[in-house]
Design an enzyme around this catalytic site. Sequence first.
Site, PDB file in Angstrom:
ATOM      1  N   GLU A 298       9.226  -0.375  -6.709  1.00 41.68           N
ATOM      2  CA  GLU A 298      10.534  -0.967  -6.467  1.00 41.68           C
ATOM      3  C   GLU A 298      10.502  -2.490  -6.541  1.00 41.68           C
ATOM      4  O   GLU A 298      11.528  -3.123  -6.789  1.00 41.68           O
ATOM      5  CB  GLU A 298      11.077  -0.516  -5.105  1.00 41.68           C
ATOM      6  CG  GLU A 298      12.541  -0.828  -4.899  1.00 41.68           C
ATOM      7  CD  GLU A 298      13.120  -0.272  -3.611  1.00 41.68           C
ATOM      8  OE1 GLU A 298      14.260  -0.637  -3.273  1.00 41.68           O
ATOM      9  OE2 GLU A 298      12.431   0.531  -2.938  1.00 41.68           O
TER      10      GLU A 298
ATOM     11  N   LEU B   3      18.223   7.802   6.052  1.00 40.45           N
ATOM     12  CA  LEU B   3      18.494   8.596   4.857  1.00 40.45           C
ATOM     13  C   LEU B   3      18.631  10.087   5.143  1.00 40.45           C
ATOM     14  O   LEU B   3      17.848  10.673   5.898  1.00 40.45           O
ATOM     15  CB  LEU B   3      17.359   8.379   3.852  1.00 40.45           C
ATOM     16  CG  LEU B   3      17.421   9.172   2.548  1.00 40.45           C
ATOM     17  CD1 LEU B   3      18.594   8.719   1.696  1.00 40.45           C
ATOM     18  CD2 LEU B   3      16.113   8.998   1.770  1.00 40.45           C
TER      19      LEU B   3
ATOM     20  N   ARG C  17      19.935   3.806 -10.387  1.00 43.00           N
ATOM     21  CA  ARG C  17      18.782   4.707 -10.443  1.00 43.00           C
ATOM     22  C   ARG C  17      19.208   6.140 -10.159  1.00 43.00           C
ATOM     23  O   ARG C  17      20.012   6.391  -9.262  1.00 43.00           O
ATOM     24  CB  ARG C  17      17.723   4.281  -9.420  1.00 43.00           C
ATOM     25  CG  ARG C  17      16.553   5.262  -9.329  1.00 43.00           C
ATOM     26  CD  ARG C  17      15.507   4.801  -8.361  1.00 43.00           C
ATOM     27  NE  ARG C  17      15.918   4.828  -6.972  1.00 43.00           N
ATOM     28  CZ  ARG C  17      15.995   5.916  -6.214  1.00 43.00           C
ATOM     29  NH1 ARG C  17      15.758   7.125  -6.739  1.00 43.00           N
ATOM     30  NH2 ARG C  17      16.341   5.830  -4.939  1.00 43.00           N
TER      31      ARG C  17
ATOM     32  N   PHE D  68      19.175  17.580  -8.959  1.00 42.53           N
ATOM     33  CA  PHE D  68      19.450  16.275  -8.371  1.00 42.53           C
ATOM     34  C   PHE D  68      20.575  15.617  -9.156  1.00 42.53           C
ATOM     35  O   PHE D  68      20.883  16.009 -10.281  1.00 42.53           O
ATOM     36  CB  PHE D  68      18.185  15.403  -8.396  1.00 42.53           C
ATOM     37  CG  PHE D  68      17.611  15.111  -7.029  1.00 42.53           C
ATOM     38  CD1 PHE D  68      17.382  16.112  -6.121  1.00 42.53           C
ATOM     39  CD2 PHE D  68      17.274  13.818  -6.663  1.00 42.53           C
ATOM     40  CE1 PHE D  68      16.845  15.857  -4.872  1.00 42.53           C
ATOM     41  CE2 PHE D  68      16.738  13.534  -5.423  1.00 42.53           C
ATOM     42  CZ  PHE D  68      16.521  14.554  -4.517  1.00 42.53           C
TER      43      PHE D  68
ATOM     44  N   GLU E 228      19.189  13.390  -1.006  1.00 39.70           N
ATOM     45  CA  GLU E 228      20.032  13.977  -2.041  1.00 39.70           C
ATOM     46  C   GLU E 228      19.691  15.451  -2.245  1.00 39.70           C
ATOM     47  O   GLU E 228      20.505  16.235  -2.725  1.00 39.70           O
ATOM     48  CB  GLU E 228      19.846  13.207  -3.343  1.00 39.70           C
ATOM     49  CG  GLU E 228      20.799  13.579  -4.445  1.00 39.70           C
ATOM     50  CD  GLU E 228      20.793  12.542  -5.552  1.00 39.70           C
ATOM     51  OE1 GLU E 228      20.709  12.935  -6.729  1.00 39.70           O
ATOM     52  OE2 GLU E 228      20.879  11.344  -5.233  1.00 39.70           O
TER      53      GLU E 228
ATOM     54  N   GLN F 108      21.615  -0.314  -4.957  1.00 40.49           N
ATOM     55  CA  GLN F 108      22.101   1.056  -4.835  1.00 40.49           C
ATOM     56  C   GLN F 108      22.492   1.380  -3.400  1.00 40.49           C
ATOM     57  O   GLN F 108      21.715   1.161  -2.463  1.00 40.49           O
ATOM     58  CB  GLN F 108      21.045   2.052  -5.301  1.00 40.49           C
ATOM     59  CG  GLN F 108      21.522   3.496  -5.239  1.00 40.49           C
ATOM     60  CD  GLN F 108      20.606   4.441  -5.980  1.00 40.49           C
ATOM     61  OE1 GLN F 108      19.642   4.953  -5.411  1.00 40.49           O
ATOM     62  NE2 GLN F 108      20.882   4.671  -7.251  1.00 40.49           N
TER      63      GLN F 108
ATOM     64  N   ALA G  89       0.817  -1.213   0.000  1.00 40.31           N
ATOM     65  CA  ALA G  89       0.000   0.000   0.000  1.00 40.31           C
ATOM     66  C   ALA G  89       0.849   1.261   0.000  1.00 40.31           C
ATOM     67  O   ALA G  89       0.425   2.294   0.515  1.00 40.31           O
ATOM     68  CB  ALA G  89      -0.945   0.004   1.200  1.00 40.31           C
TER      69      ALA G  89
ATOM     70  N   HIS H  18      23.140   4.499  -1.203  1.00 41.29           N
ATOM     71  CA  HIS H  18      22.934   5.950  -1.181  1.00 41.29           C
ATOM     72  C   HIS H  18      24.145   6.611  -0.535  1.00 41.29           C
ATOM     73  O   HIS H  18      24.653   6.125   0.477  1.00 41.29           O
ATOM     74  CB  HIS H  18      21.666   6.303  -0.403  1.00 41.29           C
ATOM     75  CG  HIS H  18      21.181   7.689  -0.651  1.00 41.29           C
ATOM     76  ND1 HIS H  18      21.809   8.805  -0.128  1.00 41.29           N
ATOM     77  CD2 HIS H  18      20.132   8.157  -1.375  1.00 41.29           C
ATOM     78  CE1 HIS H  18      21.155   9.890  -0.519  1.00 41.29           C
ATOM     79  NE2 HIS H  18      20.133   9.533  -1.276  1.00 41.29           N
TER      80      HIS H  18
ATOM     81  N   HIS I  56      20.226   1.261  -0.112  1.00 42.29           N
ATOM     82  CA  HIS I  56      19.079   2.158  -0.232  1.00 42.29           C
ATOM     83  C   HIS I  56      17.987   1.644  -1.162  1.00 42.29           C
ATOM     84  O   HIS I  56      16.801   1.782  -0.870  1.00 42.29           O
ATOM     85  CB  HIS I  56      19.589   3.513  -0.737  1.00 42.29           C
ATOM     86  CG  HIS I  56      18.526   4.554  -0.931  1.00 42.29           C
ATOM     87  ND1 HIS I  56      17.736   5.004   0.110  1.00 42.29           N
ATOM     88  CD2 HIS I  56      18.122   5.235  -2.035  1.00 42.29           C
ATOM     89  CE1 HIS I  56      16.893   5.932  -0.349  1.00 42.29           C
ATOM     90  NE2 HIS I  56      17.096   6.072  -1.648  1.00 42.29           N
TER      91      HIS I  56
ATOM     92  N   ARG J 157      24.547   8.496  -8.205  1.00 44.23           N
ATOM     93  CA  ARG J 157      24.759   7.981  -6.854  1.00 44.23           C
ATOM     94  C   ARG J 157      25.860   6.933  -6.784  1.00 44.23           C
ATOM     95  O   ARG J 157      26.597   6.876  -5.795  1.00 44.23           O
ATOM     96  CB  ARG J 157      23.444   7.402  -6.320  1.00 44.23           C
ATOM     97  CG  ARG J 157      22.440   8.474  -5.966  1.00 44.23           C
ATOM     98  CD  ARG J 157      21.143   7.894  -5.468  1.00 44.23           C
ATOM     99  NE  ARG J 157      20.229   8.963  -5.070  1.00 44.23           N
ATOM    100  CZ  ARG J 157      18.979   8.773  -4.697  1.00 44.23           C
ATOM    101  NH1 ARG J 157      18.485   7.533  -4.668  1.00 44.23           N
ATOM    102  NH2 ARG J 157      18.211   9.783  -4.351  1.00 44.23           N
TER     103      ARG J 157
END
Length: 563
Positions: free
Chosen positions: A361, A239, A372, A113, A242, A227, A11, A229, A337, A273
């Site tokens: 994902e 986190l 990514r 970004f 970025e 990945q 969800a 991060h 990440h 990244r």
Amino acid sequence: MNSHDLVIVGAGLAGMRAALEGAIAGIDVAIVSKIHPLRSHSCAAQGGINAAIDAKDSRESHAYDTVKGSDFLGDEDAIELMANEAPECILEMDRMGCPFSRLEDGSIAQRPFGGASFDRTCYAADRTGQVLLHTLWEQLVKSGVRVYEECQILKISTDGKGHVAGVVVIDIKTGEIFGLAAKAVLIATGGYGRVFLASTNATSSTGDGMSLAMRAGAPLADMEFVQFHPTGLRTSGILVTEGARGEGGHLINALGERFMGKYAPTKWELASRDVVSRAEQTEIIEGRGRDGAIFLDLRHLGAEKILERLPQIRQLAIDLEGVDPIREPIPVRPTVHYSMGGIRTDKYGASPLPGLFAAGEAACVSVHGANRLGGNSLLDTIVFGKITGKRASEYVAKAPRPDFPNSDVQQVKAMVEELKQRQDWGIRPIELYTRMASAMNRYCGVYRTGEDLEILLGLLPQIRKDYQLIHLDDKSDFFNQDLLRALELGNMIDLAECIARGALARQECRGAQYRNDHPQRDDENWRKHTLFHWDGNKGEVVLSYEPVRTLGKPEYTPKVRVY
């Protein structure tokens, strides 16, 4: 037994957006979620969502940046679809009432970004995922979609003819195990970050949907591409967006040197990244880190900008690291990440297993390829949640209802009961999890070697064997977290094997996969997707390959990535 046309598992943003599309189509759609929808990990996404909504930007530029960022492993048809649909999807969320940050003229604000050639990341301060999630939740409540809240999927059922027939679920609140029959199942369970010990992901990110889909007969793809991060908090791994670098933050080492110019002389901190994480890891390995970390310096941004654009980041740094970024740098390190891999689908979210769809994902469409770009994950959930929800709705409108195998419910009940009835001897799930996750961090990190991966693959069979010896301290039915962690661990062991086998087999450096013993990208032999299948007879994962979907455009011809 309850039945629906479409059952969506998960969800978060992808699951909610797909469910909304089902409601619009008028089908009977339901969501199964092991946590409250507003606790979904989508809410932890901070920095923003990409779209070429500025007149000076273009969809073509967004698509090219994504192809390049993927290290030329992304499927070009899916990438162009995402870039083309992005502006309308953002404006649609805006019309739903999503409170994006604004410029003085009222237009949606965008920030730079990593890996992007234009400032195209729309944002809501540093809480973008949260506001998108709440906006979709309002629409979901209004549409009346049935939500099986705090219910965890334990099996994807098929009808014996190769078609998905529904899922078997446990109600965490009561311990009841039951089946949900469906014409189609859409997996939107997110990533598997918790396969690793240190991760930016919530504890719910255990990759359940991926593992269960593979066990049901659907292939996974590109699982070796994990990945890291660049900016997880040193102590907790939580986190740091970025967006902090997009707003002008600098990365400095323990000597106070801003070092990214050595590794990415044009983009500096806003390289892709994988490039930034390797640069940080190199600084740490060569002795210019401190306690396994380097530092994110925001002091020069000033208090006003930090409080306006990055208030959550400041509070996280104060609460979890004891530093106020207005006055001192934040200690950060590369941290697991995101999964570029997932359930293999076409660009409309359909897997090769009839009746099984995937989005977000949990899926490998593949728009991210080997790496990514920041801001494309939230976009992936909204664009492909919508597209896959529509395609699944069209599928169930025409498909006959398959026969649900009630024997699956009995088998799952027997499995759970056997686990509960084990005597208090053997191995506790948390002990085995720590062994597995620590090994993943140790032997399958930012830098990899064949020797390390062979060691890892030597450890995993014993971990899988020891999984048969685990026991539960909690034997109860109600909110039995010990049971749920044990079931999740079984799924994570499957995914750990996929990651390790894929990483060992791929003898090249591409995106997030960096092999010290094969230090070059090899387009001739390795510009292809890895597929992972479950071999029930052998009880192990087997690999195959398929080519990248290309469009033949000269601008997408692979070249050396420089930032």
